[in-house]
Enzyme design. Structure first.
Site, PDB file in Angstrom:
ATOM      1  N   LYS A   1      47.388  37.162  35.121  1.00 29.51           N
ATOM      2  CA  LYS A   1      47.350  38.577  35.415  1.00 29.51           C
ATOM      3  C   LYS A   1      48.949  38.964  36.035  1.00 29.51           C
ATOM      4  O   LYS A   1      49.162  38.262  36.879  1.00 29.51           O
ATOM      5  CB  LYS A   1      46.440  39.208  35.977  1.00 29.51           C
ATOM      6  CG  LYS A   1      46.360  40.798  35.905  1.00 29.51           C
ATOM      7  CD  LYS A   1      45.151  41.344  36.351  1.00 29.51           C
ATOM      8  CE  LYS A   1      45.127  42.880  36.471  1.00 29.51           C
ATOM      9  NZ  LYS A   1      43.932  43.598  36.941  1.00 29.51           N
TER      10      LYS A   1
ATOM     11  N   SER B   1      41.391  46.933  34.347  1.00 29.62           N
ATOM     12  CA  SER B   1      42.660  46.626  34.174  1.00 29.62           C
ATOM     13  C   SER B   1      43.046  45.347  33.768  1.00 29.62           C
ATOM     14  O   SER B   1      44.254  45.113  33.152  1.00 29.62           O
ATOM     15  CB  SER B   1      43.343  46.981  35.328  1.00 29.62           C
ATOM     16  OG  SER B   1      43.296  45.999  36.451  1.00 29.62           O
TER      17      SER B   1
ATOM     18  N   SER C   1      37.522  45.796  37.089  1.00 27.01           N
ATOM     19  CA  SER C   1      38.736  45.396  36.446  1.00 27.01           C
ATOM     20  C   SER C   1      38.727  43.991  35.761  1.00 27.01           C
ATOM     21  O   SER C   1      39.419  43.440  35.129  1.00 27.01           O
ATOM     22  CB  SER C   1      39.984  45.438  37.107  1.00 27.01           C
ATOM     23  OG  SER C   1      40.445  46.833  36.973  1.00 27.01           O
TER      24      SER C   1
END
Lengths: 477, 486
Positions: free
Chosen positions: B76, B151, B175
């Protein structure tokens, strides 16, 4: 109207640690800009603070030394504001749960002792420096200082004059150096203070509105800034206006304070506990362990010097103002019997003058305590006179030789041999019969003539007591 | 190949059925082929990846390989990667290259994993649909009209489309778990303090936690094992040994008690989802677990408490993005104030600005006690609710999200409804507990996630239950249509 001045102080003492309070970068002063700022100090994304244990120990030492309540649980908080020399956009400080709580400190002004309350002391990180010169209308930022550990020491509004305020600052200054937690260097900004000043009609209990004067970095400036500010506030009030709560800056060149920002313009710092750091928990075991390691504090040392060495209040005060100076004195005095006052005079006199002249610290003194003791010993046993000793001391300052070596080499040994002196006196009297007559007619002032001549002949080496005694005897005959 | 388990891939590497260079190349090709539509990967690390793959091949030849040696993965874009851009999904950091690796990245690199690139995400991890990214939204491979969740939406979509076997994620309010649920993969957020936050760009420091996203619980366990552990660079990381997660996977779950919070099974829960969750619970029950209804009486306060605490922390965490030292700086600033206002005004997106403003407001003088302090009190109540529940049960189960993946744009202009999509996950972050999401079926051809919540540091137990469930079901092996080609 009679006015009373009320003063409270915030002192920022830079803690003497090798690395910063939340990173491993060095805290050494004077490096090229931005060479001592690591990723954490720069506030790079993802970096995190890790508390320096040494900084905590230093804060605890201070707390113990002022007899303060030490918080078993204290919390770091973020103080939010934007400024280019504040990399993270917040300063890590302590807010409602500081590590050191209420304590106190005694000061002495004109022989009167007064107790000043220490409200709190908390740990925080310093910001970097903004450099407004030399950048052609732009501002340079040096982050070497960012993250340097500070102890902010806040006093109660207990001081009533500039003299008391200076005495308090000096006391704290002495104390932090005694504890070895701050080098006390005011030029380099290791020890600086903000002063809160207000005035009120004599006898009134409620405080007046205060102004805060920021960043004073010498004792003289503190005194002058307060004096100036008090006058300004009296003028304001007596002309029918009122003092506004504001932050003011002292301009040493113009000797005046001027407004920086008012209360209305003050930031809302939006303090909240820093979630990157755990609360600091202090066990009573750690506190006991540290209490045992506390050095003798200035007040106690001063009292001991008076008792143990028979020194005056003044001498003891001067000699204990710096721990290193006190150590020097004790080292020296331990090597000569029964000359406590004489050693004190030398340390406070020629030695301190020499250090001042060359801008040296006692720790860099070219004459060691042992060598000074060697000199005092020769005064004490009358090998040399006090006057000759000054010459010997000067020669010692520029060399590594002992007093004895210099006395021998330079032939400075005092002439105390009465036979030798008598011979010289006899010759002098024979050559100056008219002066002898004058003396015998009662003009005892001519004694000085004989002493002067003999000292000249012996290049000052005649033992003055012996010389006086012999001269008196022979002249009176 | 794309659907092989980590163990299978690792065996293949050791047996020289294929090399790490070939494997990395294979997944890089999949990214190039499929990601045009998905937009899940925002930075490719092709050259360096093939170099580290070659390095891994050497280690394998020398017999020094671990389970992750030579295995490709994605990070990420919130994790700092030395020498490779770390944008956090923001224009603000579009030009930012960190001079260090995040600890989690470093640990995985030390274990021999090969970083193929960085995944898309909501800007600064603020969002539940991956629509706030500066690099554009991510599409859900199960249905390109829907969002992948957020997210960590890029990581979830990439693993779902089998663009990489593994991807890292972070979870501040759900997330990892919510996008895992929306994309039909397995994701675990460990106990707060288990994975170092060093080098993980902070959103809300007291809630942020890195974790693993993978096809299965077994793969996630292998990845999480490697990421976990005490880090002296993170004061909130916990100095406590990491359990052998893999060793616990095969333990029987007979006799375990699974708690179902009644507050999470109210009428608000979509009926289709409720049915899938019940089926999953039945499967776990069939393996010998006992089911018990429990109550988390204060859990309904978790969303409001979260939306005070998280913005408050983020308002300070994001102050360092000021245009002075790194990141975006506006053109030709007039003065300091202009530099700040325009750099931040132009560098941050709307959702980030919204949260900074909420945060600054709740911390401001006169409001602190009413909001921030109150929210922290609520947080303690929620922690106590969970503590009480874990006296009676070993694991808590619920749906991960109240709905399946919603249409792109559907909630973009309705922040409150967007915030409510994390209603089941946020309490776990407020309490600092480990939680995970496991695929458990489909509603309208969209994946449904089963959330499992464990007690502190019980990641091994959590993964054990998830793995046992995955022995009974094959939802985790399903691949979205169009991505099954080799």
């Amino acid at each position: 109207m009679q006015w009373e001045t009320v003063i409270g102080l915030e002192i920022h003492a830079q803690l003497a640690t090798n690395s910063k309070i939340f990173s491993a970068a060095s805290t050494a002063y004077g490096a090229a800009p931005n060479t001592q700022a690591c990723a954490v100090d720069l506030g790079l994304p993802g970096t995190l603070p890790v508390l320096n244990e040494q900084a905590v120990r230093h804060a605890l030492m201070f707390g113990l030394a002022v007899g303060a309540d030490i918080a078993p649980y204290s919390v770091f908080a973020r103080k939010n504001y934007f400024y280019p020399d504040l990399p993270k956009g917040y300063q890590i400080s302590q807010f409602d749960l500081p590590i050191v709580g209420l304590g106190k400190l005694d000061i002495n002004v004109d022989g009167v002792t007064k107790t000043i309350g220490v409200t709190r002391a908390h740990l925080e990180e310093d910001a970097g420096k903004s450099l407004h010169e030399d950048y052609h209308g732009m501002t340079g930022v040096d982050l070497n200082r960012a993250g340097t550990p500070l102890l902010e020491i806040v006093s109660e509004p207990d001081m009533r004059s500039a003299a008391e305020a200076v005495a308090y600052v000096k006391m704290v200054h002495t104390l932090v150096q005694y504890l070895g937690i701050c080098d006390g260097n005011m030029q380099e900004g290791s020890f600086r203070c903000d002063v809160n000043v207000s005035i009120r009609p004599m006898g009134q209990e409620a405080y007046g509105t205060r102004a805060e004067i920021k960043n004073l970095n010498s004792f003289r400036f503190i005194e002058k800034a307060i004096a100036h500010e008090v006058e300004r506030q009296i003028d304001v009030i007596e002309s029918g206006q009122s003092v506004v709560q504001e932050t003011r800056l002292y301009d040493a060149d113009k000797d005046e304070t001027r407004s920086m920002r008012s209360k209305e313009e003050a930031n809302d710092y939006r303090y909240f506990p820093d979630p990157d750091l755990l609360p600091v928990e202090i066990s009573s075991a750690l506190l006991e362990q540290m209490r045992d390691k506390l050095p003798e504090l200035p007040a106690a040392k001063k009292q001991r010097f008076q008792q143990q060495y028979g020194l005056s209040d003044y001498d003891a005060e001067v000699l204990t103002a710096q721990r290193a100076l006190a150590d020097y004195y004790e080292d020296s005095v331990s090597r000569v019997a029964n000359e406590e006052k004489l050693v004190a005079n030398w340390v406070m006199g020629d030695l301190s003058a020499g250090l001042n002249r060359e801008g040296l610290d006692i720790t860099d003194c070219p004459v060691s305590a042992e060598r000074l003791a060697g000199l005092v010993l020769r005064i004490s046993d009358q090998t040399i006179s006090g006057k000759i000793a000054k010459r010997v001391f000067e020669l010692m300052w520029g060399s590594i030789d002992s007093a004895d070596t210099i006395i021998d080499r330079e032939g400075l040994k005092q002439i105390s041999d009465s036979g030798e002196l008598e011979k010289m006196i006899d010759q002098l009297m024979a050559d100056n019969m008219s002066q002898v007559e004058q003396f015998r007619e009662g003009k005892t002032k001519v004694m000085g003539f004989f002493v002067g001549q003999l000292m000249k002949q012996t290049q000052g080496k005649a033992n003055p007591q012996e010389l006086n005694k012999l001269l008196q005897a022979k002249l009176k005959k | 190949m794309y659907n092989q388990s980590l163990k299978q891939l690792s065996t293949g590497l050791r047996n020289k059925a294929f090399s790490s260079v070939e494997l990395s190349h294979y997944f890089l090709q999949r990214i190039k082929r499929f990601d045009g539509d998905l937009n899940s990967v925002i930075t490719l690390n092709e050259e360096a990846a093939l170099q580290s793959a070659a390095q891994a091949d050497k280690s394998i030849s020398m017999g020094e390989a671990g389970l992750l040696t030579g295995i490709p993965l994605l990070h990420k874009d919130i994790f700092c990667t030395e020498g490779l851009r770390t944008s956090c999904g923001s224009k603000m950091l579009d030009n930012f290259i960190a001079p260090y690796n995040a600890t989690a990245v470093e640990k995985l690199a030390q274990a021999g994993a090969v970083m193929l690139g960085k995944t898309n995400m909501d800007e600064f991890a603020m969002g539940s649909s991956n629509e706030t990214s500066f690099y554009g939204g991510v599409k859900n491979p199960w249905n390109l009209q829907t969002v992948p969740g957020g997210s960590s939406g890029g990581s979830a979509a990439a693993v779902a489309a089998r663009l990489a076997p593994l991807a890292s994620g972070t979870d501040t309010g759900g997330s990892i778990r919510q996008p895992a649920a929306f994309c039909g993969i397995t994701g675990i957020k460990p106990t707060y303090g288990r994975v170092s936050r060093y080098g993980m760009i902070a959103f809300a420091s007291s809630l942020d936690q890195g974790g693993a996203m993978a096809k299965s619980a077994e793969d996630a366990a292998i990845m999480l094992q490697s990421m976990s552990g005490f880090d002296e660079k993170d004061s909130t990381s916990v100095d406590r040994p990491v359990d052998d997660l893999l060793a616990h996977l095969d333990r029987p779950i007979k006799g375990l008690t699974i708690g179902l919070p009644k507050e999470f099974f109210s009428d608000d829960l979509d009926a289709g989802i409720a049915e899938k969750i019940e089926q999953a619970i039945d499967a776990i029950k069939s393996a010998g677990a006992t089911i018990k209804e429990i109550s988390l009486p204060n859990i309904n306060l978790s969303v409001p408490a979260y939306y005070v605490v998280a913005p408050a922390e983020c308002s300070a965490n994001l102050s360092r993005f000021d245009g002075v030292r790194f990141g975006y700086r506006c053109e030709e600033p007039k003065d300091l104030e202009d530099l700040y206002k325009r750099s931040r005004g132009e560098g941050f997106g709307d959702e980030v600005k919204r949260r900074i403003m909420i945060g600054a407001y709740v911390l401001s003088a006169g409001y602190y006690d009413a909001y921030y302090k109150k929210a922290q009190q609520v947080r303690r109540l929620i922690q106590q609710d969970f503590a009480r529940a874990f006296k009676d049960v070993d694991i808590i189960a619920s749906a991960t999200a109240p709905s399946v993946a919603f249409a792109a744009g559907e909630k973009k202009d309705d922040p409150v409804s967007m915030y409510l999509s994390d209603i089941f996950t946020i309490g776990v972050n407020l309490a600092g507990l480990p939680g995970m999401s496991v695929p458990c079926g489909f509603v309208d051809d969209k994946p449904v996630g089963l959330q499992l919540i464990g007690n502190y540091f019980e990641e091994a137990r959590l993964l054990n239950v998830a793995h046992q469930y995955q022995q009974l079901t094959d939802w985790h092996l399903r691949v979205p249509a169009g991505y099954e080609q080799e």
